[in-house]
Scaffold this motif. Structure first.
Motif, PDB file in Angstrom:
ATOM      1  N   PHE A 197       0.742  -1.406  -0.160  1.00 46.63           N
ATOM      2  CA  PHE A 197      -0.148  -0.591   0.355  1.00 46.63           C
ATOM      3  C   PHE A 197       1.080   1.102   0.320  1.00 46.63           C
ATOM      4  O   PHE A 197       1.131   2.073  -0.362  1.00 46.63           O
ATOM      5  CB  PHE A 197      -1.347  -0.203   1.296  1.00 46.63           C
ATOM      6  CG  PHE A 197      -2.622  -0.588   0.720  1.00 46.63           C
ATOM      7  CD1 PHE A 197      -2.063  -2.463   0.179  1.00 46.63           C
ATOM      8  CD2 PHE A 197      -3.167  -0.230   2.082  1.00 46.63           C
ATOM      9  CE1 PHE A 197      -3.024  -2.407   0.414  1.00 46.63           C
ATOM     10  CE2 PHE A 197      -4.107  -1.544   2.117  1.00 46.63           C
ATOM     11  CZ  PHE A 197      -4.182  -2.373   0.918  1.00 46.63           C
ATOM     12  N   TRP A 198       1.837   1.021   0.563  1.00 50.96           N
ATOM     13  CA  TRP A 198       2.566   2.004   1.336  1.00 50.96           C
ATOM     14  C   TRP A 198       3.321   2.638  -0.422  1.00 50.96           C
ATOM     15  O   TRP A 198       3.771   3.776  -0.943  1.00 50.96           O
ATOM     16  CB  TRP A 198       3.758   1.994   1.618  1.00 50.96           C
ATOM     17  CG  TRP A 198       5.210   3.684   1.633  1.00 50.96           C
ATOM     18  CD1 TRP A 198       6.154   3.353   1.486  1.00 50.96           C
ATOM     19  CD2 TRP A 198       4.591   4.566   2.066  1.00 50.96           C
ATOM     20  NE1 TRP A 198       6.520   4.474   1.908  1.00 50.96           N
ATOM     21  CE2 TRP A 198       6.231   5.046   1.969  1.00 50.96           C
ATOM     22  CE3 TRP A 198       3.429   5.422   2.498  1.00 50.96           C
ATOM     23  CZ2 TRP A 198       5.579   6.497   2.086  1.00 50.96           C
ATOM     24  CZ3 TRP A 198       3.387   7.030   2.803  1.00 50.96           C
ATOM     25  CH2 TRP A 198       4.625   7.868   2.451  1.00 50.96           C
ATOM     26  N   ASP A 199       3.958   2.031  -1.084  1.00 49.06           N
ATOM     27  CA  ASP A 199       4.951   2.003  -2.342  1.00 49.06           C
ATOM     28  C   ASP A 199       3.340   2.877  -3.160  1.00 49.06           C
ATOM     29  O   ASP A 199       4.135   3.985  -3.956  1.00 49.06           O
ATOM     30  CB  ASP A 199       5.010   0.829  -3.296  1.00 49.06           C
ATOM     31  CG  ASP A 199       6.165   0.272  -2.398  1.00 49.06           C
ATOM     32  OD1 ASP A 199       6.913   0.557  -1.010  1.00 49.06           O
ATOM     33  OD2 ASP A 199       6.402  -1.165  -2.729  1.00 49.06           O
ATOM     34  N   ALA A 200       2.211   2.644  -3.223  1.00 52.42           N
ATOM     35  CA  ALA A 200       1.184   3.372  -4.097  1.00 52.42           C
ATOM     36  C   ALA A 200       1.217   4.609  -3.472  1.00 52.42           C
ATOM     37  O   ALA A 200       0.870   5.743  -4.621  1.00 52.42           O
ATOM     38  CB  ALA A 200       0.420   2.540  -3.901  1.00 52.42           C
ATOM     39  N   ALA A 201       1.197   4.898  -2.761  1.00 55.72           N
ATOM     40  CA  ALA A 201       0.824   6.020  -2.059  1.00 55.72           C
ATOM     41  C   ALA A 201       2.354   6.925  -2.172  1.00 55.72           C
ATOM     42  O   ALA A 201       2.093   8.096  -2.628  1.00 55.72           O
ATOM     43  CB  ALA A 201       0.391   6.191  -0.409  1.00 55.72           C
ATOM     44  N   PHE A 202       3.125   6.454  -1.346  1.00 58.50           N
ATOM     45  CA  PHE A 202       4.455   6.953  -1.819  1.00 58.50           C
ATOM     46  C   PHE A 202       5.099   7.633  -2.874  1.00 58.50           C
ATOM     47  O   PHE A 202       5.035   8.859  -3.018  1.00 58.50           O
ATOM     48  CB  PHE A 202       5.534   6.259  -1.412  1.00 58.50           C
ATOM     49  CG  PHE A 202       6.544   6.944  -1.336  1.00 58.50           C
ATOM     50  CD1 PHE A 202       7.292   7.881  -0.931  1.00 58.50           C
ATOM     51  CD2 PHE A 202       8.318   5.918  -1.404  1.00 58.50           C
ATOM     52  CE1 PHE A 202       7.909   8.944  -0.313  1.00 58.50           C
ATOM     53  CE2 PHE A 202       8.959   6.768  -1.357  1.00 58.50           C
ATOM     54  CZ  PHE A 202       9.190   7.774  -0.970  1.00 58.50           C
ATOM     55  N   GLU A 203       4.410   7.203  -4.117  1.00 57.46           N
ATOM     56  CA  GLU A 203       4.482   8.099  -5.852  1.00 57.46           C
ATOM     57  C   GLU A 203       3.771   8.790  -5.971  1.00 57.46           C
ATOM     58  O   GLU A 203       3.946   9.977  -6.156  1.00 57.46           O
ATOM     59  CB  GLU A 203       4.663   6.439  -7.037  1.00 57.46           C
ATOM     60  CG  GLU A 203       5.270   5.389  -7.009  1.00 57.46           C
ATOM     61  CD  GLU A 203       7.050   6.095  -6.966  1.00 57.46           C
ATOM     62  OE1 GLU A 203       7.106   6.579  -7.642  1.00 57.46           O
ATOM     63  OE2 GLU A 203       7.729   5.535  -5.774  1.00 57.46           O
ATOM     64  N   LYS A 204       2.575   8.630  -5.323  1.00 56.03           N
ATOM     65  CA  LYS A 204       1.483   9.541  -4.983  1.00 56.03           C
ATOM     66  C   LYS A 204       1.821  11.036  -4.051  1.00 56.03           C
ATOM     67  O   LYS A 204       1.540  11.878  -4.912  1.00 56.03           O
ATOM     68  CB  LYS A 204       0.245   9.258  -4.912  1.00 56.03           C
ATOM     69  CG  LYS A 204      -0.677   8.445  -5.538  1.00 56.03           C
ATOM     70  CD  LYS A 204      -1.760   7.917  -5.344  1.00 56.03           C
ATOM     71  CE  LYS A 204      -1.984   6.918  -5.887  1.00 56.03           C
ATOM     72  NZ  LYS A 204      -2.951   6.777  -6.907  1.00 56.03           N
ATOM     73  N   LEU A 205       2.469  11.107  -3.466  1.00 53.35           N
ATOM     74  CA  LEU A 205       2.770  11.838  -2.290  1.00 53.35           C
ATOM     75  C   LEU A 205       4.309  12.625  -3.045  1.00 53.35           C
ATOM     76  O   LEU A 205       3.757  13.467  -2.868  1.00 53.35           O
ATOM     77  CB  LEU A 205       2.826  11.406  -0.837  1.00 53.35           C
ATOM     78  CG  LEU A 205       2.360  10.670  -0.373  1.00 53.35           C
ATOM     79  CD1 LEU A 205       2.610  10.110   1.217  1.00 53.35           C
ATOM     80  CD2 LEU A 205       1.706  11.809   0.516  1.00 53.35           C
ATOM     81  N   LYS A 206       4.953  11.872  -3.572  1.00 49.26           N
ATOM     82  CA  LYS A 206       6.298  12.596  -4.186  1.00 49.26           C
ATOM     83  C   LYS A 206       5.608  13.776  -5.356  1.00 49.26           C
ATOM     84  O   LYS A 206       6.287  14.241  -5.358  1.00 49.26           O
ATOM     85  CB  LYS A 206       7.388  11.423  -4.890  1.00 49.26           C
ATOM     86  CG  LYS A 206       7.967  11.004  -4.031  1.00 49.26           C
ATOM     87  CD  LYS A 206       9.375   9.971  -4.107  1.00 49.26           C
ATOM     88  CE  LYS A 206       9.102   8.597  -4.942  1.00 49.26           C
ATOM     89  NZ  LYS A 206      10.016   7.613  -4.502  1.00 49.26           N
ATOM     90  N   ALA A 207       4.603  12.224  -6.209  1.00 51.83           N
ATOM     91  CA  ALA A 207       4.701  13.310  -7.077  1.00 51.83           C
ATOM     92  C   ALA A 207       3.769  14.413  -7.592  1.00 51.83           C
ATOM     93  O   ALA A 207       3.868  15.380  -7.943  1.00 51.83           O
ATOM     94  CB  ALA A 207       3.583  12.389  -7.622  1.00 51.83           C
ATOM     95  N   ALA A 208       2.949  14.261  -5.899  1.00 49.16           N
ATOM     96  CA  ALA A 208       2.006  15.701  -5.505  1.00 49.16           C
ATOM     97  C   ALA A 208       2.955  17.265  -4.889  1.00 49.16           C
ATOM     98  O   ALA A 208       2.254  18.001  -4.799  1.00 49.16           O
ATOM     99  CB  ALA A 208       1.242  15.891  -4.868  1.00 49.16           C
TER     100      ALA A 208
END
Length: 687
Positions: A270-281
């Motif tokens: 779950f974290w990997d998916a969230a991490f990508e979005k958080l970095k991108a934003a």
RNA sequence: GGGCGCGUAGCUCAAACGGAUAGAGCAUCAGAUUUCUAAUCUGAGGGUUGCAGGUUCAAUUCCUGCCGCGCCUACCA
């Protein structure tokens, strides 16, 4: 009923203001007058309008009263004091509706609500602090359900954290137990008690030698990684303790639909998916300098304007101006993610924003047939769908508000403003122990601690009151009372009643304090069955039940057909006021105190209180404050007890009056049972 | 230091957006039971709402300052 009349009144006032003064008020304030003789609703709005309209408040009030016209369900309006408008309802009409149990339908939002509560680390027995959480959470669930909402109940399980690691360390290094040894212990009745002690011992052991802490860290890593003996042991322990927690909470009629676990949040990435979005934003950025060098951090909530995707660039540019104190480390320099990060991912899942889902497995079947599910890497094929909800409430104590805010800020930063707006941290204060209580438990108090108003519970020190111990104590105490009063009943019946009383006492105790008040726990108060307690309200129900039993009637189907409510609820002109209540009227303050209370007024107070359940429930939900319901239940029970004492119903000679008094008892009984049910409290058949 | 919260009767707590007389329970004292069981009821005493200002027709409630207390403020969860 009460709330429908209120909204109707508000609508009429609104229309009048629009029509007459061309005014739109955001909110029409409607209060409850201090005395039932002033009416059922009070509006101070003339004061507010005085400035706008450049007129005296009293004059405005008179205009409103004169121009509002007839409002269905209302008898009259009158100006009081310097400009209050008091509204009187048609008592007979309202009473008839209450007697018939009429409650007009309201529009209920269709979206599903997720309530998360309990969430105890599965490494030790539940204590009184956890009870407060679970009881608040469960009651809030019942409130929402009463209001017609669809609710999923979740209990988050942190099965891979240090707290579990500590107990694993205890078994492996302090007790040198094999996996088989632990399996055997885990099947013992109160394994959570065993862990309670071991957890405290392990915590002490770390203090003895810094080397020991390295063992803890290694253990934690093995657990997080999974697929090894240590992780298997942790799984055994946490699952067994979790089952114990479910059993404990089931004693209080608290159930869950789904148990999401941290292990799946890790293993399903779950974290990997969230991490990508958080970095991108741009919510997270990599720190190259200072103390937090090498970490992925976010700006601490509340230190500046909320993050949004649009101003992410500004934040990037301004990152040097963010001091390290204002940074929250989300990913450590060694690449592991902290719990806030996992929480962000988990909450994206709750709102259906992550693009991933748990596997689901059956875990616990309640005696009533309700199935509780648990997260699993490989789930069962047929399972209900959790998550993807419209609103969430997290029942988590006030100490974690900063972490909760970080999650909300992250959602906002990702552009999920709608989700952030529907994220409620249901915050409440902790349960602590009074110094006296701590001493009773055999805890050595320092000079400093003795002077404090309360002392915080500490799982690490093994210092606290275990939930099951308290429940056992309450049941034993209630059983003693029931035994002495009801020798004619079977022991099993007495046991059942004792349990209902014990749970009533406990749940009421945890709900009577407002959320932001620290409960300084004291056995004497918690074990009390008198005064403002659950058993007081339960007893009022039993009294009402007894009237009908003795009269060989059915309280649940008692008909109010043909009762002349007006006769009993409207004071007759020649009626003499009641002695002994409310009454010390001198000539000077007679206006303030109002006229003396008549019997009809007193009876009306009771009917009016009985009409308010739906109103109170709405208020509890809007303010996330279940304590209002507890207060309402107590007030209703108190009014009933006064009524009970004043009117020997079965001995009443006037048949019409007797029927009315019986209807009163039937209605109050019904509303008390209903309100208690929302609090998760059963009404015993006898006491 | 910063953030959040609290301070109301001897004790534990209430007081919905600022509103009419700051209310309960416990404890203390005085009473009530031929009755639908007293786990109840009636009554009494007990308050400068921490202190000082301010805003307002109106402040326990909002604002400012001070005093006292708690929690949070870790590359713990």
């Amino acid at each position: 009923m009460y709330r429908h009349l209120e909204s109707r009144l508000a609508q009429h006032i609104r229309d009048f203001l629009r029509r007459t003064y061309k005014l739109e008020l955001e909110r029409i304030v409607i209060e409850q007058p201090p005395n039932v003789q002033f009416g059922e609703y009070a509006l101070p709005l003339a004061f507010e309008l005085a400035k706008k309209l450049r007129k005296a408040p009293r004059k405005i009030a008179e205009e409103i009263v004169g121009g509002i016209g007839a409002v269905e369900g209302f008898e009259n309006f009158e100006v009081a004091g310097a400009g209050y408008i008091n509204a009187r309802v048609n008592r007979a009409a309202l009473a008839l509706a209450v007697a018939k149990n009429e409650e007009p339908k309201t529009d209920v939002p269709s979206g599903k609500i997720l309530v998360e509560h309990t969430s105890i680390n599965p490494n030790k027995a539940a204590h009184i602090g956890h009870l407060r959480n679970a009881i608040l959470g469960d009651t809030f669930v019942r409130l929402l359900q009463f209001a017609g909402r669809k609710v999923d109940v979740q209990n988050y399980i942190d099965n891979t954290g240090v707290q579990v690691a500590d107990v694993v360390v205890g078994f492996q290094h302090l007790e040198k137990k094999s996996a088989a040894d632990v399996e055997r212990l885990a099947s013992q009745p109160r394994f959570d008690y065993y862990c309670w002690d071991l957890y405290a011992r392990a915590s002490q052991w770390y203090e003895q030698n810094p080397e020991n802490k390295k063992i803890r860290l290694r253990t934690l890593h093995e657990i997080e990684q999974g697929g090894n003996e240590t992780a298997a042991l942790a799984e055994t322990i946490s699952t067994a303790v979790l089952r114990r927690h479910l059993e404990t909470m089931d004693r209080l009629d608290i159930e869950y639909d789904f148990l999401p676990r941290e292990s799946e949040i890790l293993h399903l990435h779950f974290w990997d998916a969230a991490f990508e979005k958080l970095k991108a934003a741009g919510v997270l950025y990599f720190e190259n300098e200072s103390k937090n060098k090498g970490c992925w951090v976010m700006r601490r909530a509340g230190t500046s304007k909320p993050l949004t995707a649009e101003n992410a660039e500004i934040n990037q540019n301004a990152e040097n101006s963010v001091s390290e104190e204002d940074q929250k480390v989300i990913v450590r320099s060694n690449g592991t993610v902290g719990y806030v990060g996992k929480d962000i991912a988990y909450h994206m899942w709750k709102f259906g924003l992550l693009g991933k889902d748990f596997g689901y497995r059956r875990f616990f079947l309640y005696p009533n047939g309700h199935q509780c599910w648990i997260s699993s890497v490989q789930g069962e094929p047929d399972h209900p769908h959790f998550g993807d909800v419209a609103e969430i409430y997290n029942v988590i104590d006030a100490r974690q508000s900063e972490a909760q805010n970080a999650v909300i800020e992250a959602l906002r930063g990702l552009g999920f403003n709608d989700a952030a707006d529907h994220y409620t941290h249901f915050s409440y204060e902790m349960v602590a122990l009074t110094p006296r209580c701590a001493a009773e438990l055999g805890y050595e108090l320092s000079e400093d601690e003795r002077a404090r108003p309360y002392i915080e519970v500490s799982g690490r020190k093994g210092f606290g009151v275990k939930a099951d111990d308290l429940i056992d104590k309450l049941i034993a105490s209630a059983k003693k009372e029931v035994d002495s009063r009801h020798a004619e009943l079977d022991d099993s019946e007495r046991e059942k009643i004792a349990k209902q009383i014990a749970i009533g006492a406990l749940r009421y105790f945890m709900l009577k304090f407002t959320k932001q008040s620290v409960i300084a726990f004291d056995f004497k108060e918690a074990l009390s069955f008198e005064g403002e307690t659950g058993p007081y309200a339960q007893y009022a129900v039993v009294r009402a039940t007894n009237i009908f039993r003795k009269g060989r009637m059915d309280a649940t189907s008692f008909s109010a057909e043909g009762i002349d409510f007006k006769r009993f609820l409207m004071p007759a002109v020649e009626e003499r006021p009641l002695q002994g209540r409310v009454n010390h009227v001198s000539s000077t303050d007679a206006v303030l105190k109002g006229p003396l209370l008549h019997e009809a007024d007193e009876l009306w107070e009771l009917w009016l209180a009985a009409s308010k359940t739906g109103f109170i429930v709405d208020q509890c939900i809007a303010t996330t404050e279940p304590a209002y319901l507890a207060k309402h239940v107590f007030q209703l029970a108190q009014l009933f007890n006064t009524f009970y004492h004043r009117h020997p119903i079965l001995a009443e000679a006037d048949e019409q009056k007797k029927k009315f008094l019986l209807a009163t008892a039937a209605v109050v009984r019904r509303e008390l049972i209903r309100a208690l049910q929302v609090m998760g409290i059963e009404s015993p058949p006898a006491m």
